[in-house]
Design a protein around this motif. Sequence first.
Motif: not given
Length: 279
Positions: A78-83, A90-92, A104-107, A130-140
């Motif tokens: 229904d809703k998403l955090s800014e991250e 989404v991981n949570t 998303n709490t990975d970053g 890398g440029a996958g999902g983990a890279a997006r979270a850490v990079g952000y």
Amino acid sequence: MIKGTTKIIGIFGYPVEHTKSPAMHNAAFEHLGLDYCYVPFSVKPEGLKAAVDGIRAFGLAGVNITVPHKETVLPFLDKLSEEASFIGAVNTVKNENGILTGYNTDGIGFMRSLEEKGVQAKGKKVLILGAGGAARAVGYALCKESFECHIYNRTVEKGIALCGHLAKAGGKVRMADNDSINDKVFLSEMDILINTTSVGLAESDAPLLKTSLLAPGQIVCDLIYKQTSFLKEASKAGCVTMNGLGMLLWQGAAAFEIWTAAKAPVEIMRKALEKNLLG
Ligand SMILES: NC(=O)c1ccc[n+]([C@@H]2O[C@H](COP(=O)([O-])OP(=O)(O)OC[C@H]3O[C@@H](n4cnc5c(N)ncnc54)[C@H](OP(=O)(O)O)[C@@H]3O)[C@@H](O)[C@H]2O)c1
């Protein structure tokens, strides 16, 4: 002990058998005397929508989302955090009276694991492999703090797309190519180097860059939980190294606080994780 009042938190993944998260969260609930229980659910891709509807139907308090659902779950929430919205993963998920919010709490998990090592990333130059999902979270998380980030990716188009996207978060982001990641001058300028690829999961995987070009004092991270060949060789070169266990712990601590509003007992969670990894 599970009672009629016990609140259930789940993890949706496929496969999910390998997950270390139940050990970490159940230890935390027990330590704080919270009436919660954390359960793994093996959810096939074709069953994801039904599983998300099940969060509402069963009144689960929340879930973690892991591979391969982190991105495909978005349309069902229904809703998403800014991250989560920026990262596109989404991981949570928190359930508040049937309203599901994705986080998303990975970053933040990665940033806290760096801080714990005494590394202040502000103003530093970073190379992300890398440029996958983990890279997006850490990079952000890194770009939000206005660091200079260089992205290298095997599939160049994906790397370019991530550079463009991360630039919108406010950081200085540049693409690194095969030549630059094997160039002594370029590498010597990097304060922090992070492998966010799955290269290193297999014992036989060679590091993506020439570790003989690394210098003492550089911070070398791998999101994989174990000591990969990248970390072992970087350590021999005098670098400070960090594997992905800290990120796993701190992303879990952040998720715990979203669900329960209680302060996560991080040392209890760390012990449970380490015990589970050894076992
Ligand atoms: N510690 C933690 O809490 C945590 C959290 C999340 C993820 N992780 C770990 O991070 C890693 C990546 O996860 P992800 O979700 O980002 O996966 P993903 O979205 O599938 O991305 C995989 C990345 O690895 C690259 N790659 C895969 N095989 C490669 C190879 N042989 N040579 C060069 N590059 C290769 C891919 O490049 P292409 O684009 O060219 O395919 C892509 O950039 C996994 O090992 C995962 O376990 C750890």
